[in-house]
Design an enzyme around this catalytic site. Structure first.
Site, PDB file in Angstrom:
ATOM      1  NE  ARG A   1       3.012  -4.150  13.579  1.00  0.00           N
ATOM      2  CZ  ARG A   1       3.734  -4.303  12.477  1.00  0.00           C
ATOM      3  NH1 ARG A   1       4.234  -3.254  11.846  1.00  0.00           N
ATOM      4  NH2 ARG A   1       3.970  -5.517  12.007  1.00  0.00           N
TER       5      ARG A   1
ATOM      6  CG  HIS B   1       4.149   0.638   6.166  1.00  0.00           C
ATOM      7  ND1 HIS B   1       3.794   0.293   7.440  1.00  0.00           N
ATOM      8  CD2 HIS B   1       4.721  -0.467   5.633  1.00  0.00           C
ATOM      9  CE1 HIS B   1       4.127  -0.971   7.666  1.00  0.00           C
ATOM     10  NE2 HIS B   1       4.696  -1.454   6.582  1.00  0.00           N
TER      11      HIS B   1
ATOM     12  NE  ARG C   1       7.755  -1.559   6.993  1.00  0.00           N
ATOM     13  CZ  ARG C   1       7.725  -1.125   8.252  1.00  0.00           C
ATOM     14  NH1 ARG C   1       8.267   0.017   8.584  1.00  0.00           N
ATOM     15  NH2 ARG C   1       7.127  -1.844   9.191  1.00  0.00           N
TER      16      ARG C   1
HETATM   17  N1  LIG Z   1       2.820  -3.471   3.939  1.00  0.00           N
HETATM   18  C1  LIG Z   1       3.043  -4.098   5.070  1.00  0.00           C
HETATM   19  O1  LIG Z   1       2.593  -3.656   6.119  1.00  0.00           O
HETATM   20  C2  LIG Z   1       3.856  -5.360   5.037  1.00  0.00           C
HETATM   21  C3  LIG Z   1       3.898  -6.229   6.130  1.00  0.00           C
HETATM   22  C4  LIG Z   1       4.656  -7.389   6.006  1.00  0.00           C
HETATM   23  C5  LIG Z   1       5.369  -7.645   4.849  1.00  0.00           C
HETATM   24  N2  LIG Z   1       5.297  -6.763   3.833  1.00  0.00           N
HETATM   25  C6  LIG Z   1       6.020  -6.965   2.574  1.00  0.00           C
HETATM   26  O2  LIG Z   1       5.369  -7.959   1.809  1.00  0.00           O
HETATM   27  C7  LIG Z   1       6.317  -8.505   0.876  1.00  0.00           C
HETATM   28  C8  LIG Z   1       6.258 -10.016   0.915  1.00  0.00           C
HETATM   29  O3  LIG Z   1       6.729 -10.472   2.171  1.00  0.00           O
HETATM   30  P1  LIG Z   1       6.776 -12.035   2.510  1.00  0.00           P
HETATM   31  O4  LIG Z   1       7.236 -12.147   3.909  1.00  0.00           O
HETATM   32  O5  LIG Z   1       5.495 -12.670   2.083  1.00  0.00           O
HETATM   33  O6  LIG Z   1       7.928 -12.489   1.532  1.00  0.00           O
HETATM   34  P2  LIG Z   1       8.186 -13.995   0.985  1.00  0.00           P
HETATM   35  O7  LIG Z   1       9.583 -14.031   0.514  1.00  0.00           O
HETATM   36  O8  LIG Z   1       7.736 -14.983   1.993  1.00  0.00           O
HETATM   37  O9  LIG Z   1       7.202 -14.109  -0.263  1.00  0.00           O
HETATM   38  C9  LIG Z   1       7.346 -13.384  -1.430  1.00  0.00           C
HETATM   39  C10 LIG Z   1       6.758 -14.207  -2.538  1.00  0.00           C
HETATM   40  O10 LIG Z   1       6.785 -13.420  -3.734  1.00  0.00           O
HETATM   41  C11 LIG Z   1       7.042 -14.337  -4.809  1.00  0.00           C
HETATM   42  N3  LIG Z   1       7.503 -13.590  -5.961  1.00  0.00           N
HETATM   43  C12 LIG Z   1       8.726 -13.035  -6.180  1.00  0.00           C
HETATM   44  N4  LIG Z   1       8.760 -12.444  -7.397  1.00  0.00           N
HETATM   45  C13 LIG Z   1       7.528 -12.633  -7.951  1.00  0.00           C
HETATM   46  C14 LIG Z   1       6.945 -12.262  -9.182  1.00  0.00           C
HETATM   47  N5  LIG Z   1       7.617 -11.563 -10.107  1.00  0.00           N
HETATM   48  N6  LIG Z   1       5.660 -12.630  -9.408  1.00  0.00           N
HETATM   49  C15 LIG Z   1       4.955 -13.317  -8.500  1.00  0.00           C
HETATM   50  N7  LIG Z   1       5.473 -13.713  -7.322  1.00  0.00           N
HETATM   51  C16 LIG Z   1       6.738 -13.362  -7.044  1.00  0.00           C
HETATM   52  C17 LIG Z   1       8.077 -15.297  -4.245  1.00  0.00           C
HETATM   53  O11 LIG Z   1       8.143 -16.487  -4.994  1.00  0.00           O
HETATM   54  C18 LIG Z   1       7.529 -15.510  -2.834  1.00  0.00           C
HETATM   55  O12 LIG Z   1       6.638 -16.608  -2.769  1.00  0.00           O
HETATM   56  C19 LIG Z   1       7.674  -7.925   1.298  1.00  0.00           C
HETATM   57  O13 LIG Z   1       8.001  -6.835   0.478  1.00  0.00           O
HETATM   58  C20 LIG Z   1       7.432  -7.465   2.720  1.00  0.00           C
HETATM   59  O14 LIG Z   1       8.326  -6.425   3.107  1.00  0.00           O
HETATM   60  C21 LIG Z   1       4.551  -5.658   3.890  1.00  0.00           C
END
Ligand SMILES: NC(=O)c1ccc[n+]([C@@H]2O[C@H](COP(=O)([O-])OP(=O)(O)OC[C@H]3O[C@@H](n4cnc5c(N)ncnc54)[C@H](O)[C@@H]3O)[C@@H](O)[C@H]2O)c1
Length: 319
Positions: A158, A182, A95
């Protein structure tokens, strides 16, 4: 609908970033039924529009909610802005590897939100979530309680799911927390874990259920990479965590959840966002609860805080 004034709409939630996580959050919010309005934003406007259309067609089968693809002016009137914009990990990436790319994205999203007069609560999910929640708090200038990271709510779910399976019990009856980052340095607060008031270790011994605690923590830490290796991303569990946090806020529940928040001397840690059990209500984090930790757990938590502090320092020093 008239959206010209700037007051907060109590039951509006904005989802910024509609990829796997954001779209699943929006869907889970829709099914949850406590938001009246869900506004979707994405850098890819077509994507936000497509997700909104698909979700709108689910509304007649759920509870009334207005879902649309909108802009920052509309997002700024929401009670909660969920941020899920940015990139996710590829197999082999941690991460923390995402930090450089995602801090730019998050800073941009938060600046645009604040420029439209946002006065609600930011719920960060983008990774690395602790650091980016802290960045969002600094960029927004909002009170720390109103900028929250989803933190280890997911890791804790989890852990409880795995313990439930091992003990043959419903996960919600098992009280145990993952705290700290995390990420890879998170720890399990085993000495504070219990079932019906019986310390977890005693409970396992009494029920002749051999549980390998080290292996459980390893599996919790490995859960995201294990899922990403198979399906490419994670979505449902994080979406459920986000919805649970939103529900606690919108219903002013004063519920205890291990969200990521600013430390102010808890366990001797100061000035860095990480997860500890927090009381969450309408104003966000109302109070942080210090768990009774043993010495190794305390050291583990400090080591986790040190990882985050170093990473934050590196980010601040970057050109
Ligand atoms: N906190 C947690 O427990 C957890 C769990 C899963 C995923 N995540 C994180 O969530 C984030 C998103 O993951 P994902 O699988 O949905 O990714 P993804 O690539 O499917 O989606 C990301 C989206 O963000 C959009 N985006 C990019 N730049 C942008 C901006 N400036 N303004 C608005 N939208 C923008 C993209 O167009 C895309 O649709 C990642 O950083 C991932 O690591 C966190």
């Amino acid at each position: 609908m008239n959206d010209t004034n700037t007051s907060i709409l109590a039951n509006r939630i904005a989802v910024i970033g509609c990829g796997h996580v954001g779209a699943s959050v929006a869907y889970a919010l829709l099914l949850g039924g406590f938001a009246r309005e869900i506004v979707l934003l994405d850098a890819d406007q077509n994507r936000a529009a497509g997700e909104a259309m698909d979700l709108q067609h689910a509304v007649p089968l759920a509870r009334p909610v207005r879902v649309w693809a909108g802009d920052y002016r509309e997002a700024a009137r929401s009670h909660i802005a969920v941020i899920a914009a940015g990139v996710g990990s590829h197999p082999g990436e941690t991460r923390l590897d995402l930090l450089g790319r995602n801090s730019v994205v998050i800073t941009d999203c938060v600046r645009r939100l604040m420029a439209e007069g946002f006065a609600g609560l930011i719920l960060m999910t983008t990774n690395p979530v602790d650091i980016l929640a802290q960045v969002a708090q600094e960029v927004s200038g909002l009170p720390t309680g109103r900028v929250v990271g989803s933190g280890t709510v997911l890791d804790t779910a989890r852990l409880r799911a795995m313990l439930g399976e091992a003990l043959g019990m419903e996960a919600r009856s098992i009280h145990a927390y993952i705290i700290g980052e995390h990420g890879d340095s998170e720890i399990a607060a085993w000495s504070a874990a219990h079932v019906a008031g019986v310390p977890l270790a005693d409970f396992c011994a009494r029920s002749a259920c051999p549980v390998d605690f080290d292996d459980l923590l390893r599996r919790v830490r490995r859960a995201a990479p294990d899922i990403i290796e198979r399906k490419g991303y994670t979505s449902y569990a994080i979406a459920s965590c986000v919805v649970r946090i939103c529900e606690a806020v919108l219903r002013d529940e004063h519920t205890v959840l291990p969200v990521s928040t600013m430390t102010r001397g808890e366990h001797g840690i100061e000035g860095v966002y990480l997860s500890l059990p927090c009381v969450v209500g309408r104003e966000g984090v109302e109070r942080v609860i210090e768990l009774p930790l043993n010495q190794p757990e305390r050291e583990g938590l400090h080591a986790s805080a040190a990882v985050l502090s170093r990473t934050l320092k590196g980010l601040r020093a970057a050109p």
